[in-house]
Scaffold this motif. Structure first.
Motif, PDB file in Angstrom:
ATOM      1  N   ALA A   1       0.801  -1.118   0.106  1.00  8.72           N
ATOM      2  CA  ALA A   1       0.114   0.175  -0.097  1.00  8.72           C
ATOM      3  C   ALA A   1       0.952   1.230   0.081  1.00  8.72           C
ATOM      4  O   ALA A   1       0.695   2.245  -0.668  1.00  8.72           O
ATOM      5  CB  ALA A   1      -1.049  -0.143   1.209  1.00  8.72           C
ATOM      6  N   ALA A   2       2.060   1.158   0.947  1.00  9.14           N
ATOM      7  CA  ALA A   2       2.906   2.351   0.836  1.00  9.14           C
ATOM      8  C   ALA A   2       3.627   2.677  -0.434  1.00  9.14           C
ATOM      9  O   ALA A   2       3.948   3.754  -0.994  1.00  9.14           O
ATOM     10  CB  ALA A   2       3.956   2.285   1.889  1.00  9.14           C
ATOM     11  N   ALA A   3       3.801   1.442  -1.166  1.00  3.10           N
ATOM     12  CA  ALA A   3       4.337   1.551  -2.390  1.00  3.10           C
ATOM     13  C   ALA A   3       3.709   2.348  -3.484  1.00  3.10           C
ATOM     14  O   ALA A   3       3.868   3.014  -4.337  1.00  3.10           O
ATOM     15  CB  ALA A   3       5.093   0.076  -2.897  1.00  3.10           C
ATOM     16  N   GLY A   4       2.158   1.785  -3.431  1.00  2.00           N
ATOM     17  CA  GLY A   4       1.261   2.258  -4.366  1.00  2.00           C
ATOM     18  C   GLY A   4       1.027   3.709  -4.082  1.00  2.00           C
ATOM     19  O   GLY A   4       1.105   4.525  -4.910  1.00  2.00           O
ATOM     20  N   ALA A   5       1.014   4.277  -2.867  1.00  2.00           N
ATOM     21  CA  ALA A   5       0.841   5.455  -2.570  1.00  2.00           C
ATOM     22  C   ALA A   5       2.051   6.269  -3.174  1.00  2.00           C
ATOM     23  O   ALA A   5       1.787   7.423  -3.985  1.00  2.00           O
ATOM     24  CB  ALA A   5       0.810   5.840  -1.088  1.00  2.00           C
ATOM     25  N   ALA A   6       3.222   5.818  -3.129  1.00  2.00           N
ATOM     26  CA  ALA A   6       4.334   6.508  -3.730  1.00  2.00           C
ATOM     27  C   ALA A   6       4.495   6.404  -4.983  1.00  2.00           C
ATOM     28  O   ALA A   6       4.778   7.548  -5.711  1.00  2.00           O
ATOM     29  CB  ALA A   6       5.659   5.582  -3.093  1.00  2.00           C
ATOM     30  N   LEU A   7       4.087   5.244  -5.833  1.00  2.00           N
ATOM     31  CA  LEU A   7       3.886   5.417  -7.131  1.00  2.00           C
ATOM     32  C   LEU A   7       2.960   6.257  -7.830  1.00  2.00           C
ATOM     33  O   LEU A   7       3.103   7.164  -8.724  1.00  2.00           O
ATOM     34  CB  LEU A   7       3.384   3.889  -7.488  1.00  2.00           C
ATOM     35  N   ARG A   8       1.755   6.546  -7.075  1.00  2.00           N
ATOM     36  CA  ARG A   8       0.778   7.500  -7.255  1.00  2.00           C
ATOM     37  C   ARG A   8       1.106   8.815  -7.276  1.00  2.00           C
ATOM     38  O   ARG A   8       0.955   9.771  -8.240  1.00  2.00           O
ATOM     39  CB  ARG A   8      -0.471   7.028  -6.555  1.00  2.00           C
ATOM     40  N   ALA A   9       1.934   9.070  -6.339  1.00  2.00           N
ATOM     41  CA  ALA A   9       2.433  10.495  -5.933  1.00  2.00           C
ATOM     42  C   ALA A   9       3.414  10.746  -6.935  1.00  2.00           C
ATOM     43  O   ALA A   9       3.554  11.804  -7.727  1.00  2.00           O
ATOM     44  CB  ALA A   9       3.024  10.473  -4.640  1.00  2.00           C
ATOM     45  N   ALA A  10       4.460   9.973  -7.321  1.00  3.65           N
ATOM     46  CA  ALA A  10       5.498  10.325  -8.422  1.00  3.65           C
ATOM     47  C   ALA A  10       4.815  10.370  -9.793  1.00  3.65           C
ATOM     48  O   ALA A  10       5.373  11.206 -10.686  1.00  3.65           O
ATOM     49  CB  ALA A  10       6.442   9.292  -8.483  1.00  3.65           C
ATOM     50  N   GLY A  11       3.599   9.730  -9.901  1.00  2.00           N
ATOM     51  CA  GLY A  11       2.863   9.707 -11.304  1.00  2.00           C
ATOM     52  C   GLY A  11       2.460  11.034 -11.266  1.00  2.00           C
ATOM     53  O   GLY A  11       1.975  11.651 -12.615  1.00  2.00           O
ATOM     54  N   ASN A  12       2.168  11.846 -10.243  1.00  2.00           N
ATOM     55  CA  ASN A  12       1.570  13.153 -10.177  1.00  2.00           C
ATOM     56  C   ASN A  12       2.657  14.407 -10.010  1.00  2.00           C
ATOM     57  O   ASN A  12       2.441  15.384  -9.582  1.00  2.00           O
ATOM     58  CB  ASN A  12       0.492  13.331  -9.273  1.00  2.00           C
ATOM     59  N   ARG A  13       3.970  13.838 -10.401  1.00  2.00           N
ATOM     60  CA  ARG A  13       5.110  14.706 -10.271  1.00  2.00           C
ATOM     61  C   ARG A  13       5.521  15.025  -8.762  1.00  2.00           C
ATOM     62  O   ARG A  13       5.909  16.399  -8.668  1.00  2.00           O
ATOM     63  CB  ARG A  13       4.916  16.137 -11.261  1.00  2.00           C
ATOM     64  N   MET A  14       4.975  14.529  -7.878  1.00  2.00           N
ATOM     65  CA  MET A  14       5.503  14.651  -6.478  1.00  2.00           C
ATOM     66  C   MET A  14       6.619  14.081  -6.390  1.00  2.00           C
ATOM     67  O   MET A  14       7.123  12.891  -6.813  1.00  2.00           O
ATOM     68  CB  MET A  14       4.485  14.210  -5.566  1.00  2.00           C
ATOM     69  N   ARG A  15       7.628  14.725  -5.305  1.00  2.00           N
ATOM     70  CA  ARG A  15       8.925  14.021  -4.900  1.00  2.00           C
ATOM     71  C   ARG A  15       8.883  13.139  -3.727  1.00  2.00           C
ATOM     72  O   ARG A  15       8.083  13.556  -2.555  1.00  2.00           O
ATOM     73  CB  ARG A  15       9.899  15.074  -4.910  1.00  2.00           C
ATOM     74  N   VAL A  16       9.174  12.001  -3.678  1.00  2.00           N
ATOM     75  CA  VAL A  16       8.958  11.110  -2.692  1.00  2.00           C
ATOM     76  C   VAL A  16      10.214  10.498  -2.173  1.00  2.00           C
ATOM     77  O   VAL A  16      11.165  10.234  -2.962  1.00  2.00           O
ATOM     78  CB  VAL A  16       8.153   9.970  -3.335  1.00  2.00           C
TER      79      VAL A  16
ATOM     80  N   LEU B   1      10.719   0.559  -7.742  1.00  2.00           N
ATOM     81  CA  LEU B   1      10.839   2.128  -7.483  1.00  2.00           C
ATOM     82  C   LEU B   1      12.155   2.706  -7.777  1.00  2.00           C
ATOM     83  O   LEU B   1      11.779   3.982  -7.993  1.00  2.00           O
ATOM     84  CB  LEU B   1      10.406   2.083  -5.625  1.00  2.00           C
ATOM     85  N   GLN B   2      13.015   2.019  -7.674  1.00  6.37           N
ATOM     86  CA  GLN B   2      14.237   3.001  -7.996  1.00  6.37           C
ATOM     87  C   GLN B   2      14.445   3.287  -9.440  1.00  6.37           C
ATOM     88  O   GLN B   2      15.082   4.362  -9.676  1.00  6.37           O
ATOM     89  CB  GLN B   2      15.552   1.787  -7.707  1.00  6.37           C
ATOM     90  N   SER B   3      13.582   2.585 -10.430  1.00  2.00           N
ATOM     91  CA  SER B   3      13.484   3.164 -11.625  1.00  2.00           C
ATOM     92  C   SER B   3      12.617   4.303 -12.187  1.00  2.00           C
ATOM     93  O   SER B   3      12.385   4.876 -13.197  1.00  2.00           O
ATOM     94  CB  SER B   3      13.196   1.797 -12.638  1.00  2.00           C
ATOM     95  N   ILE B   4      11.674   4.498 -11.172  1.00  2.00           N
ATOM     96  CA  ILE B   4      10.735   5.747 -11.226  1.00  2.00           C
ATOM     97  C   ILE B   4      11.310   7.091 -10.791  1.00  2.00           C
ATOM     98  O   ILE B   4      11.819   7.238  -9.714  1.00  2.00           O
ATOM     99  CB  ILE B   4       9.469   5.370 -10.456  1.00  2.00           C
ATOM    100  N   ASP B   5      11.126   8.017 -11.744  1.00  2.00           N
ATOM    101  CA  ASP B   5      11.557   9.496 -11.592  1.00  2.00           C
ATOM    102  C   ASP B   5      10.607   9.854 -10.337  1.00  2.00           C
ATOM    103  O   ASP B   5       9.384   9.909 -10.367  1.00  2.00           O
ATOM    104  CB  ASP B   5      11.302  10.084 -12.940  1.00  2.00           C
TER     105      ASP B   5
END
Length: 171
Positions: A15-30, A47-51
């Motif tokens: 769930a935490a990884a999913g929240a981080a993915l959603r945030a990064a997809g919305n150009r938030m820095r995690v 996760l390490q491959s996601i901007d």
């Protein structure tokens, strides 16, 4: 806001990884911090491959806490204190939008990270930082301070039948 994902059920870290993915997809820095895990978990590799997502380091190998002797516990505690302090400093100074503290409740309960240090951070963090914490048994004041509280309750798990954790599913 503050999120607490806790309990004995599977899915807290996911769930935490999913929240981080959603945030990064919305150009938030995690800032993504994992305790009690190694560099080889599947979510880290993805996760390490996601901007937009910065992961703190993890050990290559790590014993379960119940397998550690006092010296090993002390070394791991020092490592976790350093990781936590650096992650918080970077999150605050570099203006991250979210910090994930995966398994933080467990390292607090194991005495490997100061409950008061973590609570002080979440209590004094700027309002624009989303804070996500996971683990089995959070101290009550973390539940009271959280805006989102989700309990993961195990009803059945293959581990109960002696089946070990499987790569790609549990780690």
């Amino acid at each position: 806001m503050i999120h607490a994902y806790y309990g004995d059920g599977k899915g807290k870290s996911t769930a935490a990884a999913g929240a981080a993915l959603r945030a990064a997809g919305n150009r938030m820095r995690v800032m993504y911090v994992q305790f009690l895990k190694t560099e080889n978990t599947g979510e880290r590799l993805a996760l390490q491959s996601i901007d937009g997502i910065t992961l703190t380091s993890c050990p290559l190998e790590l014993k379960f806490t119940y397998e550690m002797d006092d010296r090993e516990r002390q070394q791991v505690s020092m490592m976790y204190r350093g990781i936590f302090e650096r992650a918080v400093s970077i999150t605050l100074s570099d203006r991250y939008d979210m910090i994930v503290l995966d398994e933080v409740f467990d390292v607090i309960n194991e005495g490997m990270l100061s409950e008061s240090s973590v609570f002080e951070f979440i209590s004094n963090a700027p309002n624009n930082i989303e804070i996500i914490m996971t683990g089995r048994k959070p101290p009550k004041r973390f539940i009271d301070a959280a805006d989102y509280v989700t309990e993961f309750k195990k009803h059945k798990h293959p581990y109960d039948r002696g089946i070990q954790a499987r790569k790609g599913i549990e780690y």
